[in-house]
Design a protein around this motif. Structure first.
Motif, PDB file in Angstrom:
ATOM      1  N   TYR A  47      41.431 -10.926 -25.734  1.00  0.00           N
ATOM      2  CA  TYR A  47      40.793 -12.244 -25.997  1.00  0.00           C
ATOM      3  C   TYR A  47      41.157 -13.219 -25.025  1.00  0.00           C
ATOM      4  O   TYR A  47      40.764 -14.572 -25.100  1.00  0.00           O
ATOM      5  CB  TYR A  47      41.041 -12.851 -27.506  1.00  0.00           C
ATOM      6  CG  TYR A  47      40.184 -11.976 -28.532  1.00  0.00           C
ATOM      7  CD1 TYR A  47      38.890 -11.808 -28.712  1.00  0.00           C
ATOM      8  CD2 TYR A  47      40.897 -10.989 -29.112  1.00  0.00           C
ATOM      9  CE1 TYR A  47      38.268 -11.114 -29.571  1.00  0.00           C
ATOM     10  CE2 TYR A  47      40.417 -10.033 -30.124  1.00  0.00           C
ATOM     11  CZ  TYR A  47      39.050 -10.373 -30.302  1.00  0.00           C
ATOM     12  OH  TYR A  47      38.180  -9.686 -31.226  1.00  0.00           O
ATOM     13  N   ARG A 141      39.780 -21.548 -25.739  1.00  0.00           N
ATOM     14  CA  ARG A 141      39.565 -20.413 -24.974  1.00  0.00           C
ATOM     15  C   ARG A 141      38.545 -19.446 -25.662  1.00  0.00           C
ATOM     16  O   ARG A 141      37.421 -19.012 -25.070  1.00  0.00           O
ATOM     17  CB  ARG A 141      40.964 -19.719 -24.621  1.00  0.00           C
ATOM     18  CG  ARG A 141      41.327 -20.407 -23.528  1.00  0.00           C
ATOM     19  CD  ARG A 141      42.531 -19.372 -22.784  1.00  0.00           C
ATOM     20  NE  ARG A 141      43.497 -19.980 -22.237  1.00  0.00           N
ATOM     21  CZ  ARG A 141      44.607 -19.803 -22.056  1.00  0.00           C
ATOM     22  NH1 ARG A 141      45.181 -18.786 -22.653  1.00  0.00           N
ATOM     23  NH2 ARG A 141      45.376 -20.734 -21.427  1.00  0.00           N
ATOM     24  N   TYR A 142      38.974 -19.007 -26.790  1.00  0.00           N
ATOM     25  CA  TYR A 142      38.111 -18.117 -27.575  1.00  0.00           C
ATOM     26  C   TYR A 142      36.538 -18.417 -27.635  1.00  0.00           C
ATOM     27  O   TYR A 142      35.663 -17.805 -27.403  1.00  0.00           O
ATOM     28  CB  TYR A 142      38.591 -17.737 -28.892  1.00  0.00           C
ATOM     29  CG  TYR A 142      37.667 -16.986 -29.893  1.00  0.00           C
ATOM     30  CD1 TYR A 142      37.542 -15.621 -29.413  1.00  0.00           C
ATOM     31  CD2 TYR A 142      37.146 -17.560 -31.054  1.00  0.00           C
ATOM     32  CE1 TYR A 142      36.499 -14.779 -30.259  1.00  0.00           C
ATOM     33  CE2 TYR A 142      36.112 -16.953 -31.393  1.00  0.00           C
ATOM     34  CZ  TYR A 142      35.921 -15.506 -31.230  1.00  0.00           C
ATOM     35  OH  TYR A 142      35.225 -14.724 -31.844  1.00  0.00           O
ATOM     36  N   SER A 144      34.897 -20.703 -25.889  1.00  0.00           N
ATOM     37  CA  SER A 144      34.141 -20.930 -24.647  1.00  0.00           C
ATOM     38  C   SER A 144      33.898 -19.637 -24.149  1.00  0.00           C
ATOM     39  O   SER A 144      32.918 -19.479 -23.351  1.00  0.00           O
ATOM     40  CB  SER A 144      35.147 -21.863 -23.776  1.00  0.00           C
ATOM     41  OG  SER A 144      36.401 -21.121 -23.573  1.00  0.00           O
ATOM     42  N   ASN A 145      34.569 -18.466 -24.410  1.00  0.00           N
ATOM     43  CA  ASN A 145      34.286 -17.136 -23.792  1.00  0.00           C
ATOM     44  C   ASN A 145      33.242 -16.328 -24.681  1.00  0.00           C
ATOM     45  O   ASN A 145      32.689 -15.421 -24.130  1.00  0.00           O
ATOM     46  CB  ASN A 145      35.508 -16.303 -23.721  1.00  0.00           C
ATOM     47  CG  ASN A 145      36.345 -16.821 -22.476  1.00  0.00           C
ATOM     48  OD1 ASN A 145      35.835 -17.742 -21.838  1.00  0.00           O
ATOM     49  ND2 ASN A 145      37.706 -16.527 -22.749  1.00  0.00           N
TER      50      ASN A 145
END
Ligand code: SAM
Length: 256
Positions: A47, A141-142, A144-145
């Motif tokens: 992740y 981060r998670y 947005s990805n």
């Protein structure tokens, strides 16, 4: 959960481990258990986050001395364990009506796994400001990805003592991985009973490494729904439901 099992119980524990981890992981578990070593999973790489490693509570920047002394240090839940817990606790529930709340969310690993389900809200509650900061970065981060049409994007981290957290007024799936001990655990259990009595909402508690579960057992208002005892106490878990009655909650708080 008792940890001096007889032979037939040991067999059942190995079978439970097999159900949670599958064949190869169970074999690995047994070998690691015999070597007294901790496993590594590839969660962070998968992740692009930072949730691995262990931190003592004395090194987590916790200002409140009492809360720090009752806090258990940070270790993340293994991905296979939180997935097993979610699979077995959410079946048949309309998750759009539920919040997933990890009390003592650390660096937010379980929030990332829970956010893959359609919970109305995914909330991490964490005492350590250092872990909160990392958890927030990880969640950003998670989110947005990831492009998961059924997952929840309503994910937040609250940097507060779990004993002071105000639960959102909806059905709750509470998750705890042995975050805190004694009076704080009791305080949280009391808050949940009061919440349930006042709102009538459903309150499920998935308790991983349930070192304080006797407290839930001893006070009426909590019913054990199921338990999975596996080779390592760290990955064993039990599911409780809070079924408080107004009179019971009132008489308990009056007695204090
Ligand atoms: C064993 S870790 C579990 C982390 C995360 N739930 C997971 O499963 O990956 C326990 C966490 O609880 C936090 N904690 C301890 N006492 C707390 C409290 N009173 N309120 C909120 N968090 C607390 C610790 O700082 C630590 O990050």
């Amino acid at each position: 959960m008792q940890y001096n099992p007889d032979t037939s119980r040991k067999f059942q524990i190995v079978m439970n481990t097999y159900r949670v981890f599958g064949f190869w992981e169970t074999l690995k578990e047994i070998i690691l258990y015999l070597l007294s070593r901790k496993p590594h999973d590839g969660f962070d790489k998968k992740y692009g986050v930072m949730t691995s490693g262990a931190t003592e509570s004395s090194e987590a920047g916790i200002a409140d001395e009492t809360a720090r002394s009752l806090a258990v240090g940070y270790v993340p839940t293994r991905e296979v364990v939180i997935r097993h817990i979610l699979d077995n606790t959410t079946r048949g529930l309309d998750l759009h009506d539920y919040a997933f709340v990890d009390l003592g969310c650390g660096k937010g690993r379980t929030l990332i796994v829970a956010a893959q389900q359609p919970f109305r809200e995914v909330i991490g509650v964490e005492l350590s400001p250092l872990h909160c900061e990392v958890a927030e970065t990880n969640i950003t981060r998670y989110l947005s990805n990831i492009k998961n049409p059924i997952g929840s994007r309503n994910v937040r981290v609250c940097c507060v003592n779990a004993a002071d957290f105000v639960f959102p007024n909806m059905n709750l799936l509470i998750y705890m991985y042995r975050p805190f001990l004694g009076p704080i655990f009791m305080h949280v259990a009391d808050n949940l009973r009061r919440f349930q009595a006042v709102t009538g909402r459903r309150v499920l508690i998935a308790y991983s490494c349930p070192v304080e579960e006797l407290m839930l057992d001893e006070y009426s208002g909590f019913v054990k729904r199921t338990e999975y005892q596996v080779i390592s106490m760290d990955y064993s878990w039990s599911l409780w439901e809070c079924q408080a009655e107004d009179s019971l909650v009132l008489s308990h708080s009056e007695a204090r």
